[in-house]
Motif scaffolding. Structure first.
Motif, PDB file in Angstrom:
ATOM      1  N   CYS A 493       5.446   2.490  40.965  1.00 53.51           N
ATOM      2  CA  CYS A 493       4.730   3.757  40.770  1.00 53.51           C
ATOM      3  C   CYS A 493       3.707   3.981  41.885  1.00 53.51           C
ATOM      4  O   CYS A 493       3.523   5.112  42.360  1.00 53.51           O
ATOM      5  CB  CYS A 493       4.043   3.768  39.402  1.00 53.51           C
ATOM      6  N   LYS A 494       3.046   2.934  42.332  1.00 49.27           N
ATOM      7  CA  LYS A 494       2.109   3.047  43.453  1.00 49.27           C
ATOM      8  C   LYS A 494       2.858   3.457  44.726  1.00 49.27           C
ATOM      9  O   LYS A 494       2.366   4.278  45.509  1.00 49.27           O
ATOM     10  CB  LYS A 494       1.386   1.723  43.679  1.00 49.27           C
ATOM     11  N   LYS A 495       4.033   2.891  44.909  1.00 50.13           N
ATOM     12  CA  LYS A 495       4.836   3.217  46.083  1.00 50.13           C
ATOM     13  C   LYS A 495       5.218   4.703  46.076  1.00 50.13           C
ATOM     14  O   LYS A 495       5.135   5.388  47.110  1.00 50.13           O
ATOM     15  CB  LYS A 495       6.085   2.346  46.121  1.00 50.13           C
ATOM     16  N   TYR A 496       5.634   5.205  44.905  1.00 52.25           N
ATOM     17  CA  TYR A 496       5.959   6.629  44.804  1.00 52.25           C
ATOM     18  C   TYR A 496       4.739   7.477  45.154  1.00 52.25           C
ATOM     19  O   TYR A 496       4.848   8.497  45.855  1.00 52.25           O
ATOM     20  CB  TYR A 496       6.420   6.978  43.389  1.00 52.25           C
ATOM     21  N   ALA A 497       3.577   7.072  44.648  1.00 50.17           N
ATOM     22  CA  ALA A 497       2.351   7.825  44.925  1.00 50.17           C
ATOM     23  C   ALA A 497       2.022   7.808  46.410  1.00 50.17           C
ATOM     24  O   ALA A 497       1.666   8.845  46.996  1.00 50.17           O
ATOM     25  CB  ALA A 497       1.197   7.242  44.106  1.00 50.17           C
ATOM     26  N   ASP A 498       2.140   6.649  47.022  1.00 53.19           N
ATOM     27  CA  ASP A 498       1.842   6.527  48.458  1.00 53.19           C
ATOM     28  C   ASP A 498       2.786   7.388  49.290  1.00 53.19           C
ATOM     29  O   ASP A 498       2.367   8.065  50.252  1.00 53.19           O
ATOM     30  CB  ASP A 498       1.962   5.063  48.895  1.00 53.19           C
ATOM     31  N   ALA A 500       4.423  10.033  48.308  1.00 54.48           N
ATOM     32  CA  ALA A 500       4.149  11.451  48.083  1.00 54.48           C
ATOM     33  C   ALA A 500       2.924  11.892  48.880  1.00 54.48           C
ATOM     34  O   ALA A 500       2.891  12.984  49.469  1.00 54.48           O
ATOM     35  CB  ALA A 500       3.938  11.709  46.592  1.00 54.48           C
ATOM     36  N   LYS A 501       1.919  11.038  48.933  1.00 50.58           N
ATOM     37  CA  LYS A 501       0.697  11.376  49.668  1.00 50.58           C
ATOM     38  C   LYS A 501       0.964  11.461  51.168  1.00 50.58           C
ATOM     39  O   LYS A 501       0.409  12.315  51.868  1.00 50.58           O
ATOM     40  CB  LYS A 501      -0.364  10.314  49.375  1.00 50.58           C
ATOM     41  N   THR A 506      12.234  10.008  49.780  1.00 48.76           N
ATOM     42  CA  THR A 506      13.280  11.010  49.547  1.00 48.76           C
ATOM     43  C   THR A 506      13.169  11.694  48.195  1.00 48.76           C
ATOM     44  O   THR A 506      13.810  12.727  47.978  1.00 48.76           O
ATOM     45  CB  THR A 506      14.667  10.351  49.644  1.00 48.76           C
ATOM     46  N   LEU A 507      12.378  11.145  47.294  1.00 45.88           N
ATOM     47  CA  LEU A 507      12.249  11.739  45.965  1.00 45.88           C
ATOM     48  C   LEU A 507      11.245  12.893  45.999  1.00 45.88           C
ATOM     49  O   LEU A 507      10.401  12.973  46.892  1.00 45.88           O
ATOM     50  CB  LEU A 507      11.822  10.674  44.960  1.00 45.88           C
ATOM     51  N   LEU A 543       5.854  13.759  41.800  1.00 45.70           N
ATOM     52  CA  LEU A 543       5.395  12.438  42.222  1.00 45.70           C
ATOM     53  C   LEU A 543       4.033  12.480  42.902  1.00 45.70           C
ATOM     54  O   LEU A 543       3.293  11.489  42.888  1.00 45.70           O
ATOM     55  CB  LEU A 543       6.430  11.789  43.142  1.00 45.70           C
ATOM     56  N   ASN A 544       3.690  13.607  43.490  1.00 43.09           N
ATOM     57  CA  ASN A 544       2.354  13.700  44.083  1.00 43.09           C
ATOM     58  C   ASN A 544       1.259  13.637  43.017  1.00 43.09           C
ATOM     59  O   ASN A 544       0.114  13.298  43.313  1.00 43.09           O
ATOM     60  CB  ASN A 544       2.210  14.965  44.928  1.00 43.09           C
ATOM     61  N   ALA A 545       1.626  13.942  41.759  1.00 43.26           N
ATOM     62  CA  ALA A 545       0.651  13.885  40.666  1.00 43.26           C
ATOM     63  C   ALA A 545       0.328  12.448  40.262  1.00 43.26           C
ATOM     64  O   ALA A 545      -0.554  12.220  39.433  1.00 43.26           O
ATOM     65  CB  ALA A 545       1.177  14.663  39.452  1.00 43.26           C
ATOM     66  N   LEU A 546       1.021  11.474  40.852  1.00 43.37           N
ATOM     67  CA  LEU A 546       0.679  10.075  40.602  1.00 43.37           C
ATOM     68  C   LEU A 546      -0.623   9.698  41.299  1.00 43.37           C
ATOM     69  O   LEU A 546      -1.242   8.685  40.963  1.00 43.37           O
ATOM     70  CB  LEU A 546       1.806   9.150  41.074  1.00 43.37           C
ATOM     71  N   ASN A 547      -1.023  10.500  42.260  1.00 40.77           N
ATOM     72  CA  ASN A 547      -2.291  10.269  42.953  1.00 40.77           C
ATOM     73  C   ASN A 547      -3.440  10.925  42.195  1.00 40.77           C
ATOM     74  O   ASN A 547      -3.251  11.920  41.497  1.00 40.77           O
ATOM     75  CB  ASN A 547      -2.226  10.842  44.368  1.00 40.77           C
TER      76      ASN A 547
END
Length: 595
Positions: A493-498, A500-501, A506-507, A543-547
């Protein structure tokens, strides 16, 4: 329709219970035990009384779902110190009310099972010359042994070593008992079921089909508890261990899954969604073909499925009432699925129904277990309703039996053709036939190069098959993978956030959604999209909302806090409730696990 919806009510009328502690049980019945078990009708009612304990909060909202997080596929957290948050955060106190109610209800259920076991074993009806009477009495006995085994399985998973009572309340029997080794308990209840199963009735021979403990379920439970007994467990000194005889129990798991697959095999129903839709629609599946082998038969007006687990429905003027979801599905699990896997859209609920009963997309941290929803209740229960949907809860499915067989065979003999065939059976339902060559045959061949690779594939397959059914916690424990899997989910989940930021990956950082015929459509769940094709689509943060600017290290709090205490070894064992210690008169205490 529900064939058994009144069974719990009838049973309650037959045997009354108080709230006394299990160490000082009340008399279970004003009826004479010898009379009760001299005839089928009253013996059936006494057996039904064991089922009533499923209809208490200890099971319907605690053991069935709330107490089975957090895992890599179902999670929640909070800063509250209330009972369920203590359990989720692995900081339970001896005064925790949820632990108290589970402890007490488990021992009441065991008490009632012992009442039936002792009564039937002492009854002449057990060996009646009337084949029908003999068959029914042996079926009731098997039900009691199996239900007792279930409750002991839960007690040792949550509390470790616990008192082991195998006799009903009567003069001269000591009920103030010390702890027994959990492995001794599991070995005993497994043997009880082994002794009983051959005389039990198949689901299509019973009165209530899959809404009643049957031979199929007992065979499956022998395997499930054998894998628990052969698995890893946390010791009081905070080390993980497994017994040296663990392969003996993998052999039992293999033998009894194979026995069921030989004697009562069935094709897995092709429509994965329909398995769970049946429960929301009060349709009891044909016991000869059902994937569900036993489901708890909640009466209408009882049960919490569709209230604290399932698709969120907001209160409004619509007639379906309201329900939420206590355990969310993290995006790491959503995106672990193959995009062609049919199970993903069934398991991961990406919408909720607002007060106007219009589907809206969920936030990235609020993906629900999509297998159940109160929106399918018929008739609609009413605008002011919430709890008490009457939706049944699945206890064991045939696909579980097939995967347990594959796991046991691999552990004993490696990824044999038989193990591979079992894995293929489950994957074939998950994909359209046109994709079987790639997603089934090639996939299974690729993971069958070694015993370890095949085991890892089983770990993954069980996640995809049983997501939201709240059994993952117990599997991670017995595999000794609890810390590894939850930490991997957090890091993903941290990786997805990073990504996206940074704008990499690709997601989708954003998804585009719209409502089509009162159905939510997501245009780009699996890929970035710079701009929607037309103005009918609405852009939503994904995924940007994970930040987060306020969360630890810039992430949403649940990413860093939900799994924060789940480091090796995960302290999944809970303290004995204060009431149990007090009533034991010095026999019981919390001696280990840091309590």
């Amino acid at each position: 329709m529900k064939n058994i919806k009144n069974i719990l009510i009838i049973a309650l009328a037959f045997i009354m219970h108080s709230c006394s502690d299990f160490l000082e049980p009340d008399s279970l019945s004003t009826f004479n035990s010898e009379y009760v078990f001299s005839n089928v009708d009253d013996a059936r009612k006494a057996t039904n009384a064991i089922y009533t304990h499923f209809n208490q909060d200890a099971f319907r909202s605690r053991l069935s779902n709330n107490m089975t997080g957090n895992t890599d596929i179902e999670q929640n957290f909070g800063t509250s110190t209330s009972d369920r948050y203590q359990i989720w955060n692995l900081t339970p106190q001896v005064t925790n009310g949820d632990l108290k109610v589970v402890w007490e209800e488990a021992y009441k259920a065991i008490r009632d099972a012992n009442f039936v076991i002792d009564g039937i074993n002492a009854s002449a009806a057990l060996n009646s010359t009337d084949p029908a009477i003999k068959s029914n009495m042996r079926q009731f006995l098997g039900e009691a042994y199996t239900l007792r085994a279930y409750w002991y399985s839960m007690l040792v998973f949550h509390f470790g070593d616990v008192p082991f009572m195998t006799q009903a309340p009567k003069a001269g029997v000591e009920f103030n008992l010390p702890k027994e080794d959990r492995n001794v308990i599991l070995s005993a209840v497994i043997q009880d079921m082994i002794n009983a199963e051959k005389d039990m009735q198949w689901a299509d021979q019973t009165s209530y089909g899959i809404e009643q403990v049957n031979r199929e379920y007992t065979l499956g439970m022998i395997a499930r508890l054998a894998l628990q007994r052969g698995g890893w467990f946390l010791k009081p000194d905070m080390t993980m261990d497994r017994k040296s005889d663990y392969l003996d129990y993998y052999q039992i798991a293999k033998d009894y899954t194979q026995k069921l697959m030989t004697l009562k095999d069935r094709e897995l129903p092709k429509d994965f969604n329909q398995i769970f839709l049946n429960e929301s629609k009060f349709i009891v599946a044909n016991p000869k073909t059902s994937d569900v082998l036993f489901e708890v038969p909640f009466p209408i007006g009882q049960g919490d499925v569709g209230w604290n687990i399932g698709i969120r429905v907001d209160a409004g003027t619509h007639p379906y009432g309201s329900g939420g979801n206590y355990m969310n599905i993290p995006p790491s699990y959503l995106y672990s699925f193959d995009t062609k896997d049919i199970r993903r859209d069934v398991t991961c609920g990406l919408y909720y129904l607002d007060k106007d009963f219009v589907p809206q997309v969920v936030g990235i941290g609020a993906i629900a277990q999509g297998k159940w929803s109160r929106e399918y209740l018929s008739p609609a229960p009413g605008a002011s309703t919430n709890k008490g949907t009457g939706i049944n809860w699945p206890m064991l499915r045939y696909s579980d039996v097939v995967l347990m067989y594959a796991e046991a065979e691999n552990e004993l003999n490696g990824p044999t053709a038989a193990a591979q065939s079992a894995l293929k059976r489950v994957r074939k339902r998950a994909f359209k036939e046109v994709d079987w060559t790639d997603k089934v045959d090639t996939y299974v061949a690729n993971v069958s190069g070694s015993k370890d690779n095949f085991f890892n594939a089983i770990v993954d397959e069980r996640a995809w098959e049983f997501g939201g059914e709240m059994i993952r916690k117990y599997e991670l424990i017995r595999w000794n993978l609890y810390d590894k899997k939850v930490q991997a989910a957090s890091e993903q989940c941290k990786k997805y956030a990073d990504e996206a930021k940074a704008g990499t990956g690709t997601l989708p950082d954003y998804i585009y959604v719209k409502n089509v015929n009162n159905r939510l459509v997501i245009l780009n769940l699996d890929a970035k999209l710079a701009i929607a094709p037309d103005a009918t689509w609405t852009r939503v943060s994904w995924l940007n909302a994970l930040n987060s600017s306020t969360g630890a290290l810039g992430y949403q709090d649940w990413i860093t806090k939900a799994w924060a205490n789940y480091t090796y070894p995960v302290r999944y064992i809970m303290p004995l409730p204060a009431v149990a210690i007090t009533n034991s008169k010095g026999l019981l205490k919390n001696d280990g696990y840091g309590y």
